[in-house]
Design an enzyme around this catalytic site. Structure first.
Site, PDB file in Angstrom:
ATOM      1  N   ASP A 184      -7.315  -9.633  15.660  1.00 57.08           N
ATOM      2  CA  ASP A 184      -8.046 -10.846  16.037  1.00 57.08           C
ATOM      3  C   ASP A 184      -9.482 -10.693  15.561  1.00 57.08           C
ATOM      4  O   ASP A 184     -10.214  -9.807  16.017  1.00 57.08           O
ATOM      5  CB  ASP A 184      -8.015 -11.053  17.550  1.00 57.08           C
ATOM      6  CG  ASP A 184      -6.620 -11.368  18.064  1.00 57.08           C
ATOM      7  OD1 ASP A 184      -5.795 -11.850  17.265  1.00 57.08           O
ATOM      8  OD2 ASP A 184      -6.351 -11.142  19.256  1.00 57.08           O
TER       9      ASP A 184
ATOM     10  N   GLU B 223       4.298  -5.205  -5.528  1.00 61.56           N
ATOM     11  CA  GLU B 223       2.890  -5.188  -5.125  1.00 61.56           C
ATOM     12  C   GLU B 223       2.716  -5.255  -3.612  1.00 61.56           C
ATOM     13  O   GLU B 223       1.608  -5.070  -3.092  1.00 61.56           O
ATOM     14  CB  GLU B 223       2.131  -6.342  -5.793  1.00 61.56           C
ATOM     15  CG  GLU B 223       2.287  -7.698  -5.147  1.00 61.56           C
ATOM     16  CD  GLU B 223       3.607  -8.410  -5.442  1.00 61.56           C
ATOM     17  OE1 GLU B 223       3.728  -9.602  -5.081  1.00 61.56           O
ATOM     18  OE2 GLU B 223       4.512  -7.785  -6.025  1.00 61.56           O
TER      19      GLU B 223
ATOM     20  N   HIS C 145       9.068  -7.614  -4.052  1.00 64.65           N
ATOM     21  CA  HIS C 145       7.657  -7.632  -4.449  1.00 64.65           C
ATOM     22  C   HIS C 145       7.131  -6.204  -4.526  1.00 64.65           C
ATOM     23  O   HIS C 145       6.762  -5.623  -3.496  1.00 64.65           O
ATOM     24  CB  HIS C 145       6.828  -8.427  -3.438  1.00 64.65           C
ATOM     25  CG  HIS C 145       6.987  -9.897  -3.539  1.00 64.65           C
ATOM     26  ND1 HIS C 145       6.167 -10.701  -4.309  1.00 64.65           N
ATOM     27  CD2 HIS C 145       7.897 -10.727  -2.985  1.00 64.65           C
ATOM     28  CE1 HIS C 145       6.556 -11.958  -4.204  1.00 64.65           C
ATOM     29  NE2 HIS C 145       7.606 -12.003  -3.415  1.00 64.65           N
TER      30      HIS C 145
ATOM     31  N   ASP D 109       1.977 -20.612  20.891  1.00 67.53           N
ATOM     32  CA  ASP D 109       1.227 -20.031  22.004  1.00 67.53           C
ATOM     33  C   ASP D 109       1.605 -20.724  23.309  1.00 67.53           C
ATOM     34  O   ASP D 109       0.873 -21.590  23.802  1.00 67.53           O
ATOM     35  CB  ASP D 109      -0.284 -20.177  21.777  1.00 67.53           C
ATOM     36  CG  ASP D 109      -0.759 -19.497  20.503  1.00 67.53           C
ATOM     37  OD1 ASP D 109      -0.233 -18.416  20.199  1.00 67.53           O
ATOM     38  OD2 ASP D 109      -1.640 -20.044  19.817  1.00 67.53           O
TER      39      ASP D 109
ATOM     40  N   CYS E  48       9.907 -11.642  -8.194  1.00 69.67           N
ATOM     41  CA  CYS E  48      10.424 -12.645  -7.261  1.00 69.67           C
ATOM     42  C   CYS E  48      10.841 -13.908  -8.012  1.00 69.67           C
ATOM     43  O   CYS E  48      11.854 -13.918  -8.694  1.00 69.67           O
ATOM     44  CB  CYS E  48       9.402 -12.931  -6.165  1.00 69.67           C
ATOM     45  SG  CYS E  48      10.092 -13.851  -4.759  1.00 69.67           S
TER      46      CYS E  48
END
Length: 570
Positions: free
Chosen positions: A247, A200, A198, A419, A84
């Site tokens: 969550d 990885e 990337h 939210d 990157c």
């Protein structure tokens, strides 16, 4: 048996390098850290996983004396892999230096490859370029020996790119297309190799690339590349992402578990009969469900083809991340076996330690998450405060969490979690002009038949409302330096009736950064629907995957059947 070489890792202190370490060790190689410029000359092979902003990276390299040693190492055609930013710094300079607080002429790069790194045109495409895209080979390379010639996407996250020019064309290993713009996605000349993507974070494809690169260094064949005949009409396409959210909170035993409530209600009920010991998921809807342990669940989703995984720490408002060792350990363990992007949210803000009185900045908090294995941080309530201040002052302060984190780690590392909840109205006429009002489909009308609504932002997990709408927050966050929006809807959360298309359209058309649709998914078609009808680049779900009502593979199969490109794993 020949002893395997040791990889010298140039970690200059920015971003998630833990995943690169884990990718290297998973291929069977040991690592030594470069802590002094004198170590560069004696390295067997150097991997430079540049993460963050170009200005920050080049400043550190110069201040620590690495730049001169690297130039000499590269001039001798020694084995090197830049990732990157580690690729971009090989060029002469980058436009990014002047956009990150730097004044004056752009800081020079290492100057190994001719050309200047420039920014994608935001008037023509969404920026940053985030997600899974393909590559078109310009050379046949031993580094690619385990990677299929076509059909395997890799993960990109960047706002700046290196154009293909006559002067650098012989360096091009692969090119990639992004909404009409062709650019260099990897380079190789001799033993010097680098990728814009990337590896990885590119699943098995990326691990196979790292394996092929290191084996080719080991056996001395890396430089044996062959030019390929090019098809100028060949192009790649960015696929739509399927993101899984977990969550995470502490249970009564102090263990971290994945939980799911409806409409942001994650409080345990006294009569809740669905609690478990944390080892076996609880199925079914209603109430609050403890659904298993986060690392095991995340690993399952990685194996099933999740394009990204988000850990959302829903109890972090009670304490700061510096003491939140279990969550840091979740990231550390997850990054050992999960090689797709990891986002973490919850508590990304400045705070004061109640015992010591020490003040930790939002940047310090984010840094702990990045070093533990996160690729992005998701900012919620703190972003609302920052947006309100930006709108009130009409200017940036330079001190908000969004600004400070993006300046060091790059805009692509900052996700804003919005939210909102609906405020139904009979007509747009009576609503404050600062709020964006949308019209609703007949099946989405309010409780009293209202045909319109605006989306009021909330903080503290939806428990407190603010006088700012979702569109205004998204636009302010983009101006402050956010790179992506995670767009939730409290009204739709847990209802399994599909995403809020009116909200997704309103926000995705108002900003130029990518938007992730969240809240409401309950079946395969909900993903295809939101991709077809709105401008979002990714869609997120939690409960339907946790309960095994819908498989990730079936979602992607349905997308492909509808003509929507998805990343399919075998």
């Amino acid at each position: 048996m020949t002893e395997k070489l040791t990889v010298s890792l140039l970690d200059y202190g920015a971003g998630n390098v833990r995943s690169v370490r884990n990718a290297i060790t998973s291929c069977g190689y040991s690592i030594t850290d470069i802590t002094d410029p004198s170590q560069i000359a004696s390295a067997d092979v150097i991997i430079f996983p540049g993460v963050g902003s170009y200005h920050s990276a080049m400043s550190v390299l110069k201040n620590k004396g690495y730049d001169a040693a690297l130039r000499e190492y590269l001039s001798e055609d020694r084995p090197y892999l830049g990732i990157c930013l580690g690729m971009q710094t090989l060029f002469e300079s980058s436009e990014e230096t002047n956009e990150s607080g730097h004044r004056g002429a752009p800081l020079p790069g290492l100057g190994v490859i001719p050309g200047k790194v420039i920014k994608f045109d935001e008037t023509k495409r969404t920026v940053p370029h985030i997600g899974w895209n393909g590559t078109i080979a310009h050379q046949q390379s031993p580094a690619m020996k385990y990677v299929k010639d076509s059909g395997e996407e890799v993960y990109f996250v960047h706002s700046y790119y290196a154009p293909i020019t006559e002067e650098n064309s012989k360096w091009v290993l692969t090119r990639t297309s992004y909404e009409g713009q062709e650019y260099i996605s990897s380079v190789q000349r001799g033993n010097v190799c680098a990728t814009q993507f990337h590896p990885e974070k590119s699943g098995n494809t990326g691990l196979n690339f790292i394996k092929g690169f290191l084996e080719s260094v080991q056996d001395g064949t890396l430089s044996q590349t062959t030019p390929l005949e090019l098809n100028p009409d060949a192009h790649t396409q960015l696929v739509k992402r399927v993101v899984v959210a977990l969550d995470v909170r502490s249970n009564d035993n102090g263990d971290l578990v994945v939980t799911k409530g409806d409409q942001y209600d994650v409080r345990e009920k006294a009569d809740d009969s669905t609690t478990t010991n944390g080892d076996e998921p609880t199925t079914g809807r209603g109430g609050v469900r403890n659904l298993g342990k986060p690392v095991q669940l995340a690993a399952r989703y990685y194996d099933e083809g999740a394009d990204e995984i988000a850990f959302l720490n829903i109890t972090s408002f009670r304490q700061g991340v510096i003491e939140d060792m279990p969550m840091l350990q979740v990231l550390e363990e997850a990054s050992k076996c999960i090689f797709v992007p990891l986002t973490v949210g919850g508590g990304i803000r400045s705070y004061t330690d109640p015992e010591s009185g020490k003040v930790y900045s939002a940047l310090e908090v984010a840094s702990r998450y990045f070093r533990a294995g996160a690729d992005k941080v998701s900012i919620g309530s703190d972003a609302v405060d920052a947006a309100e201040d930006y709108i009130r002052l009409g200017a940036k302060t330079g001190s908000t969490s969004i600004e400070t984190i993006s300046q060091v780690y790059g805009v692509q590392a900052v996700v804003i979690s919005i939210d909102p909840k609906r405020v139904y109205v009979d007509s747009p006429d009576g609503v404050d002009k600062k709020h964006t009002v949308v019209s609703l489909d007949d099946n989405q009308k309010g409780p009293n038949g209202e045909k319109y609504c605006w989306y009021q932002c909330t903080v503290k997990g939806g428990r407190e409302t603010r006088d700012i709408c979702a569109v205004s927050l998204a636009k302010a966050a983009e101006a402050l330096g956010a790179g992506e929006i995670m767009l939730n809807c409290i009204d739709m959360d847990g209802q399994c009736n599909g995403f809020d298309h009116a909200l997704m359209k309103a926000v995705s058309t108002a900003v130029t950064i990518p938007v992730i649709a969240s809240s409401g998914a309950g079946k395969e078609s909900h993903f295809a629907d939101v991709f077809e009808e709105t401008g979002v680049q990714a869609a997120l779900a939690a409960g339907m995957f946790h309960r095994k009502e819908v498989e990730i593979g079936s979602v992607k199969k349905h997308m492909e059947e509808k003509g929507i490109r998805a990343r399919i794993i075998e």
